[in-house]
Structures are given as structure tokens and as C-alpha cells.
Design a protein around this motif. Structure first.
Motif, PDB file in Angstrom:
ATOM      1  N   TYR A 103       0.829  -1.194   0.114  1.00  0.00           N
ATOM      2  CA  TYR A 103      -0.036   0.274  -0.163  1.00  0.00           C
ATOM      3  C   TYR A 103       0.900   1.248   0.008  1.00  0.00           C
ATOM      4  O   TYR A 103       1.947   1.233   0.299  1.00  0.00           O
ATOM      5  N   SER A 104       0.191   2.212  -0.392  1.00  0.00           N
ATOM      6  CA  SER A 104       1.128   3.601  -0.182  1.00  0.00           C
ATOM      7  C   SER A 104       0.378   4.372   1.086  1.00  0.00           C
ATOM      8  O   SER A 104      -0.768   4.189   1.486  1.00  0.00           O
ATOM      9  N   ALA A 105       1.171   5.651   1.213  1.00  0.00           N
ATOM     10  CA  ALA A 105       0.737   6.339   2.662  1.00  0.00           C
ATOM     11  C   ALA A 105      -0.755   6.859   2.157  1.00  0.00           C
ATOM     12  O   ALA A 105      -1.488   6.942   2.939  1.00  0.00           O
ATOM     13  N   ARG A 106      -0.782   7.388   0.744  1.00  0.00           N
ATOM     14  CA  ARG A 106      -2.335   7.771   0.301  1.00  0.00           C
ATOM     15  C   ARG A 106      -3.359   6.950   0.598  1.00  0.00           C
ATOM     16  O   ARG A 106      -4.467   7.017   1.023  1.00  0.00           O
ATOM     17  N   ASP A 107      -3.065   5.504   0.302  1.00  0.00           N
ATOM     18  CA  ASP A 107      -3.903   4.401   0.446  1.00  0.00           C
ATOM     19  C   ASP A 107      -4.460   4.589   1.960  1.00  0.00           C
ATOM     20  O   ASP A 107      -5.865   4.307   2.217  1.00  0.00           O
ATOM     21  N   ALA A 176      -5.621  -6.196  10.618  1.00  0.00           N
ATOM     22  CA  ALA A 176      -4.461  -7.207  10.261  1.00  0.00           C
ATOM     23  C   ALA A 176      -3.757  -7.241   8.980  1.00  0.00           C
ATOM     24  O   ALA A 176      -2.701  -7.287   8.840  1.00  0.00           O
ATOM     25  N   ASP A 177      -4.799  -6.766   7.736  1.00  0.00           N
ATOM     26  CA  ASP A 177      -4.104  -6.925   6.610  1.00  0.00           C
ATOM     27  C   ASP A 177      -3.151  -5.853   6.516  1.00  0.00           C
ATOM     28  O   ASP A 177      -2.055  -5.776   5.859  1.00  0.00           O
ATOM     29  N   LEU A 178      -3.554  -4.849   7.327  1.00  0.00           N
ATOM     30  CA  LEU A 178      -2.582  -3.261   7.224  1.00  0.00           C
ATOM     31  C   LEU A 178      -1.535  -3.462   7.993  1.00  0.00           C
ATOM     32  O   LEU A 178      -0.664  -2.198   8.057  1.00  0.00           O
ATOM     33  N   ARG A 179      -1.213  -4.241   9.020  1.00  0.00           N
ATOM     34  CA  ARG A 179      -0.261  -4.404  10.019  1.00  0.00           C
ATOM     35  C   ARG A 179       0.935  -4.067   9.620  1.00  0.00           C
ATOM     36  O   ARG A 179       1.735  -3.293  10.047  1.00  0.00           O
ATOM     37  N   GLU A 180       1.437  -4.652   8.572  1.00  0.00           N
ATOM     38  CA  GLU A 180       2.858  -4.553   7.869  1.00  0.00           C
ATOM     39  C   GLU A 180       2.934  -3.223   7.520  1.00  0.00           C
ATOM     40  O   GLU A 180       3.970  -2.584   7.615  1.00  0.00           O
ATOM     41  N   ALA A 181       1.916  -2.553   6.607  1.00  0.00           N
ATOM     42  CA  ALA A 181       2.300  -1.223   6.056  1.00  0.00           C
ATOM     43  C   ALA A 181       2.144  -0.188   7.090  1.00  0.00           C
ATOM     44  O   ALA A 181       2.931   0.827   6.992  1.00  0.00           O
ATOM     45  N   LEU A 182       1.351  -0.607   8.048  1.00  0.00           N
ATOM     46  CA  LEU A 182       1.361   0.481   9.257  1.00  0.00           C
ATOM     47  C   LEU A 182       2.744   0.628   9.864  1.00  0.00           C
ATOM     48  O   LEU A 182       3.174   1.412  10.543  1.00  0.00           O
TER      49      LEU A 182
END
Length: 240
Positions: A103-107, A176-182
Motif C-alpha cells: 500500500y501507499s501512504a495515500r491508500d 490485520a491486513d494493514l499491519r505490515e504497512a502501518l
């Protein structure tokens, strides 16, 4: 940290001279030095950076510090790391949007308020004593944690625990899906925007509201936190 005192005028990130730096702010200093060389053209687009071990030896830091700096360099769009091949310079200017894994920061900026603000409100109404104990433990540990990798893991866990406490499986699955991006986003903000203290205070406000059982306060505190993150991300944009 300005590393100019530890290099000669012709030394760049692509050369082998050692540039020792202190551990305090080490990852920030490594990233700043690499970024400076890349943006100045001392390490051109297409060039391969030295190995993690070589960079660790040059700067006098651990490989984990180098990995932290390289992850943030990749998030800024300056480099890409390919397993088994190495890290390559892909741009001489930071990207208009951070690259955070899938994901991107904008996402994240666009999506998180629609998930985490209502999740915080529901968590205030539905949290269990176990949820509160977990959140208190995360906040307390984060406040004294100075290991960057562990810190960003805790910050991501804080948001994931709130989603779980909301009692809404969709919110929990999304976080949970965003955990790595966060985690990547927190790491980069901690390095470049000095967000640690502010983030700790914002997390405490969110926890206090959830503990008080106030859905309105919890939602507002989460919205405030996400807005501050968004503002910090905006400050990382390309230089004019």
C-alpha cells in the motif's frame, strides 16, 4: 545528523571509507547520509548500494540499523531492495507518496479514518478487561521502548488491538491486513518526523477514552491521531 565531518569531499555512499556515527539517532543519520548522496547524484540512479554488512561496517552500526534506514529509503521511493540481488537506487528525488509494501501512504490516509475511527468508538463500548489490559501494556511498553523495530511492532499492535476490541470482525481483519504497512509507516515517520512522543501521547488519549467507555471521545481521539499522522506525512513530500 550531519556526517560531513566524517567524510572527505570525494567520499560518497558508493565508496568504502568508514564513517563512524553514534548509536543515538543512528538510523536517522544513516538514512540522511544515504539520501543526501542519492539526491546529490553522488550515487546515481541504477547504482547498487553496498551490502548491509558493508554499510554497517562503514557507519559503525549494526545491520539492523542499516536495514531500518534502507526500509525507510525504500518507503521514500529512493531505493528498491531485491532479495538475493541487493539494494538499487531507483530515483534521485523522494516520491510524492510513501511506498509501504502493498500500500501507499495515500491508500492508508484515505482508508484508515473509515475503519479506525468507528472501531475506536465501538471499542469504547465493547472492550473487555482483557482488551484494556493489553492496551495498557502496549502503551506502557511503547513509552520506554527505544528499539525501533520493536517500537513500530507495538504501535501496529495498538491499532490492531483496538480493532479487535471493537467486536467487528471486518475491522479486525482490515487492520490485520494493514499491519505490515502501518509498521513501515510508523518506522519512517519516527525516523524523519520525530513523531514518537506525540504518538505516545495520542495513543494514551485514545486509551483513556476507551477505558472511560466514551465512544464519542474515543472516536475523536482516533480522528485527531490519524489527522496528525496525515499532517506529518505531508511534510515528507518532495523538496520544491
Amino acid at each position: 545528523m550531519n556526517l560531513s565531518d566524517s567524510r572527505t569531499p570525494r567520499q560518497s555512499a558508493g565508496q568504502t571509507a568508514q564513517r563512524p556515527i553514534v548509536r543515538v539517532g543512528a538510523a536517522e543519520a544513516v538514512l540522511a547520509d544515504l539520501r543526501g548522496d542519492i539526491e546529490a547524484g553522488a550515487v546515481p540512479v541504477g547504482a547498487k548500494l553496498p551490502s548491509e554488512a558493508a554499510l554497517a561496517a562503514r557507519y559503525g552500526v549494526s545491520r539492523s540499523v542499516v536495514r531500518e534506514a534502507l526500509r525507510s529509503s525504500a518507503a521514500l521511493g529512493l531505493t528498491e531492495t531485491h532479495t538475493g540481488k541487493g539494494t538499487f537506487v531507483v530515483s534521485s528525488r523522494i516520491a510524492g507518496d510513501l511506498v509501504l509494501g502493498r500500500y501507499s501512504a495515500r491508500d492508508l490516509t484515505e482508508a484508515r479514518p473509515h475503519v479506525e475511527v468507528p472501531a475506536a468508538g465501538l471499542a469504547a463500548l465493547r472492550r473487555t478487561e482483557e482488551d484494556l489490559a493489553t492496551l495498557r501494556g502496549i502503551v506502557a511498553e511503547t513509552a520506554v521502548e527505544d528499539e525501533p523495530a520493536r517500537r513500530v511492532t507495538l504501535e501496529a499492535a495498538f491499532h490492531g488491538t483496538i480493532a479487535k476490541a471493537s467486536g467487528n470482525q471486518i475491522f479486525e481483519d482490515v487492520l490485520a491486513d494493514l499491519r505490515e504497512a502501518l509498521a513501515h509507516q510508523s518506522e519512517t515517520l519516527n525516523l524523519l518526523a520525530d513523531r514518537q512522543a506525540a504518538s505516545d501521547n495520542e495513543h494514551q488519549e485514545i486509551l483513556d477514552a476507551i477505558e472511560a467507555g466514551s465512544a464519542e471521545r474515543a472516536s475523536a481521539a482516533m480522528a485527531k491521531h490519524l489527522a496528525a499522522v496525515d499532517e506529518a506525512l505531508g511534510l515528507l513530500g518532495p523538496n520544491p
